[in-house]
Scaffold this motif. Structure first.
Motif, PDB file in Angstrom:
ATOM      1  N   ALA A  70       0.825  -1.220   0.000  1.00 25.12           N
ATOM      2  CA  ALA A  70       0.000   0.000   0.000  1.00 25.12           C
ATOM      3  C   ALA A  70       0.857   1.267   0.000  1.00 25.12           C
ATOM      4  O   ALA A  70       0.341   2.375  -0.163  1.00 25.12           O
ATOM      5  CB  ALA A  70      -0.919   0.011   1.224  1.00 25.12           C
ATOM      6  N   VAL A  71       2.163   1.106   0.186  1.00 25.60           N
ATOM      7  CA  VAL A  71       3.049   2.281   0.201  1.00 25.60           C
ATOM      8  C   VAL A  71       3.370   2.666  -1.238  1.00 25.60           C
ATOM      9  O   VAL A  71       3.704   1.808  -2.056  1.00 25.60           O
ATOM     10  CB  VAL A  71       4.359   1.970   0.971  1.00 25.60           C
ATOM     11  N   VAL A  72       3.259   3.974  -1.540  1.00 25.28           N
ATOM     12  CA  VAL A  72       3.645   4.399  -2.892  1.00 25.28           C
ATOM     13  C   VAL A  72       4.863   5.312  -2.882  1.00 25.28           C
ATOM     14  O   VAL A  72       5.432   5.600  -3.928  1.00 25.28           O
ATOM     15  CB  VAL A  72       2.480   5.087  -3.650  1.00 25.28           C
ATOM     16  N   ARG A  91      -1.145   6.042  -1.277  1.00 24.42           N
ATOM     17  CA  ARG A  91      -1.668   6.940  -2.313  1.00 24.42           C
ATOM     18  C   ARG A  91      -2.600   7.997  -1.699  1.00 24.42           C
ATOM     19  O   ARG A  91      -2.516   9.174  -2.011  1.00 24.42           O
ATOM     20  CB  ARG A  91      -2.429   6.105  -3.360  1.00 24.42           C
ATOM     21  N   GLU A  92      -3.466   7.553  -0.774  1.00 17.83           N
ATOM     22  CA  GLU A  92      -4.415   8.494  -0.155  1.00 17.83           C
ATOM     23  C   GLU A  92      -3.677   9.511   0.733  1.00 17.83           C
ATOM     24  O   GLU A  92      -4.049  10.674   0.796  1.00 17.83           O
ATOM     25  CB  GLU A  92      -5.461   7.757   0.703  1.00 17.83           C
ATOM     26  N   ASP A  93      -2.620   9.027   1.412  1.00 18.69           N
ATOM     27  CA  ASP A  93      -1.825   9.953   2.243  1.00 18.69           C
ATOM     28  C   ASP A  93      -1.261  11.070   1.374  1.00 18.69           C
ATOM     29  O   ASP A  93      -1.302  12.248   1.744  1.00 18.69           O
ATOM     30  CB  ASP A  93      -0.635   9.228   2.895  1.00 18.69           C
ATOM     31  N   LEU A  94      -0.734  10.677   0.206  1.00 17.82           N
ATOM     32  CA  LEU A  94      -0.147  11.690  -0.675  1.00 17.82           C
ATOM     33  C   LEU A  94      -1.200  12.661  -1.169  1.00 17.82           C
ATOM     34  O   LEU A  94      -0.962  13.862  -1.249  1.00 17.82           O
ATOM     35  CB  LEU A  94       0.538  11.026  -1.880  1.00 17.82           C
ATOM     36  N   LEU A 140      -2.725  13.975  11.569  1.00 12.20           N
ATOM     37  CA  LEU A 140      -4.081  13.404  11.543  1.00 12.20           C
ATOM     38  C   LEU A 140      -4.458  12.838  10.176  1.00 12.20           C
ATOM     39  O   LEU A 140      -5.567  12.348   9.999  1.00 12.20           O
ATOM     40  CB  LEU A 140      -5.105  14.484  11.919  1.00 12.20           C
ATOM     41  N   ILE A 141      -3.537  12.942   9.218  1.00 17.25           N
ATOM     42  CA  ILE A 141      -3.954  12.571   7.854  1.00 17.25           C
ATOM     43  C   ILE A 141      -3.072  11.519   7.192  1.00 17.25           C
ATOM     44  O   ILE A 141      -3.283  11.178   6.046  1.00 17.25           O
ATOM     45  CB  ILE A 141      -4.021  13.807   6.929  1.00 17.25           C
ATOM     46  N   ARG A 142      -2.051  11.043   7.888  1.00 21.14           N
ATOM     47  CA  ARG A 142      -1.196  10.045   7.236  1.00 21.14           C
ATOM     48  C   ARG A 142      -1.386   8.699   7.923  1.00 21.14           C
ATOM     49  O   ARG A 142      -1.211   8.582   9.133  1.00 21.14           O
ATOM     50  CB  ARG A 142       0.273  10.472   7.291  1.00 21.14           C
ATOM     51  N   HIS A 143      -1.749   7.705   7.152  1.00 20.58           N
ATOM     52  CA  HIS A 143      -2.084   6.413   7.731  1.00 20.58           C
ATOM     53  C   HIS A 143      -0.950   5.396   7.612  1.00 20.58           C
ATOM     54  O   HIS A 143      -0.855   4.471   8.403  1.00 20.58           O
ATOM     55  CB  HIS A 143      -3.359   5.870   7.077  1.00 20.58           C
ATOM     56  N   ALA A 144      -0.077   5.558   6.618  1.00 21.36           N
ATOM     57  CA  ALA A 144       1.012   4.576   6.458  1.00 21.36           C
ATOM     58  C   ALA A 144       2.056   4.720   7.564  1.00 21.36           C
ATOM     59  O   ALA A 144       2.586   3.735   8.057  1.00 21.36           O
ATOM     60  CB  ALA A 144       1.652   4.728   5.085  1.00 21.36           C
ATOM     61  N   SER A 145       2.346   5.965   7.946  1.00 23.27           N
ATOM     62  CA  SER A 145       3.281   6.225   9.055  1.00 23.27           C
ATOM     63  C   SER A 145       2.601   7.129  10.080  1.00 23.27           C
ATOM     64  O   SER A 145       2.776   8.338  10.045  1.00 23.27           O
ATOM     65  CB  SER A 145       4.535   6.953   8.562  1.00 23.27           C
TER      66      SER A 145
END
Ligand code: ADP
Ligand code: ZN
Length: 436
Positions: free
Chosen positions: A85-87, A106-109, A289-294
């Protein structure tokens, strides 16, 4: 008129903003619980499930996260999603130890890009602008960070990256660059190189500079504005909180709106780590509050600032933070006296003869610390009567003594003699053992 889909988030009233923060925080807590590091920490304070966060104040129960925590969990200890899931990854530009690595889905970016688009709009940028991004592209977040926001806004983007000043100047000149993004120290270097190139400033169309990635004083901002005849806007970010666009000045230039729908702000006493009221200077602590991968909770940025009380004329409701007054770890102790490099810069920038670069050296002489301020000055100053030169040195020495209680040795250098960095400026060389 709604300029872009997320615009309403900038004008939420406090209640709606905090409700959104709590909702987003729960999602981030769910991600954090998926990592061994945070699940242990959160379980330790009774948080086993996102719903255990009943209000924003519950954040206070969670221990702070430090750069060392990120290093200790290198490389994948804080990854909260499947690797597939990491881009993208970025890493901090820290010069010592293991890098701190951050991952983005992708959503984090896309959420980060929305913040950068919004920041560009806040400074008055639009699709008609030609945006030359002179921040380094690569692991450092500065370049790529603003790039996608600028594209989304429809700006004409020149991804020139850092360095190669001759080419930067040619691109600026030939493509009619209206907005540049660079470190403040690079802006000064750029100006001296434009002067050297012989191209008249009137042939350039630049109107704005977005300056950030390193501490700088209000006087340095004004110097950049005067030299180029432009507006310069302060931009703050750090890779642990995505990168640029954590906080950005709007056209009013009265502090940086810290985008609170994306980050929870705390200001804490730099020693006791207890909360401080709005207006008081302390260490900035941020929760993404908006990054889910890290996911990163309550990160001690080490940056010193304060929340500016009151509201901004632009109507945006995200509170503003003052320009960074230094880092808790860049404080120099010179023979027992605490000195922040920013105090020295403030004094230097008020001296009209000061050139575009300076450096602070600290050496040991016997058992004593010696502070040396090296400053580039206009060539005319160096060829003037030596009495004038001594008078200027004395004037600078006195002003520094009044500000930092130390009378440093002052050395003058010709323009271009002091080293220039492509990325962040290295202003302090501590030869007592540490390199900053
Ligand atoms: P690091 O420098 O820690 O390796 P980053 O490249 O992410 O990692 O840099 C983030 C740091 O840069 C911030 O914590 C802050 O100290 C500094 N910084 C970034 N923007 C600004 C700014 N506008 N004013 C002052 N300092 C800044
Ligand atoms: Zn504003």
């Amino acid at each position: 008129m709604i300029l872009y889909e997320q615009e309403e988030l900038e004008y939420l009233d406090r209640r709606a903003l905090e409700a959104l923060q709590l909702l987003r925080l729960k999602k981030v807590i769910a991600c954090a619980l998926a990592t061994p590091f945070y699940s242990e920490r959160l379980n330790g304070v009774g948080i086993k499930h996102p719903e255990d966060m009943s209000c924003l104040e519950d954040l206070q129960k969670i221990p702070f996260t430090t750069k060392d925590d990120l290093r200790d969990t290198y490389p994948f200890g804080l990854l909260a999603v499947d690797k597939e899931a990491v881009v993208r990854m970025h890493a901090s530009s820290g010069t010592t130890g293991k890098p701190t690595v951050i991952y983005y889905s992708r959503e984090d970016l896309s959420r980060w890009t929305q913040l950068t688009t919004r920041s560009l709009i806040a400074t008055g940028c639009g699709p008609k602008d030609v945006f030359q991004n002179m921040m380094t592209y690569g692991l450092f977040t500065g370049g790529l960070g603003l790039h996608y926001g600028a594209e989304d806004l429809g700006m004409f983007v020149i991804p020139s990256s850092g360095g190669n000043t001759k080419r930067q100047i040619q691109l600026m000149h030939d493509f009619g660059t209206t907005v540049v993004h660079a470190t403040p120290s690079y802006m000064l270097h750029l100006h001296s190189q434009i002067v050297e190139s012989g191209l008249p400033l009137s042939e350039f169309k630049v109107k704005k500079a977005l300056i950030g990635a390193e501490p700088h004083s209000e006087d340095l901002r004004q110097k950049i504005e005067t030299l180029f005849g432009i507006d310069a806007y302060n931009s703050y970010g750090l890779s642990e909180m995505n990168g640029p666009s954590v906080a950005f000045e709007c056209i009013h230039k009265k502090g940086m709106h810290l985008w609170e729908d994306a980050y929870c702000i705390e200001i804490v006493d730099r020693n006791k780590l207890t909360p401080l009221a709005d207006g008081e200077v302390g260490e900035l602590v941020l929760t993404n509050l908006i990054r889910h991968a890290s996911p990163i909770l309550r990160y001690r940025t080490k940056d010193l600032t304060r929340i500016i009380p009151g509201s901004c004329d632009c109507g945006r409701t995200a509170r503003r933070v003052d320009r960074m007054m230094g880092r808790t770890d860049d404080m120099l102790i010179i023979n027992g006296v605490n000195v922040f490099p920013s105090q020295i810069e403030e004094v230097i920038m008020k001296i009209p003869e000061a050139g575009n670069n300076y450096r602070i050296l600290v050496r040991k002489k016997g058992t004593l610390d010696v502070l040396i301020v090296q400053l580039e000055v206009a060539p005319a100053v160096l060829t003037d009567d030596t009495r004038d030169l001594y008078a200027l040195k004395a004037r600078l020495g006195d002003a520094l003594k009044a500000s930092i209680s130390i009378n440093p040795a002052v050395e003058f250098h010709e323009p271009g003699q002091l080293p220039v960095q492509e990325g962040k400026a290295i202003r302090v060389v501590d030869e007592r053992g540490n390199l900053y």
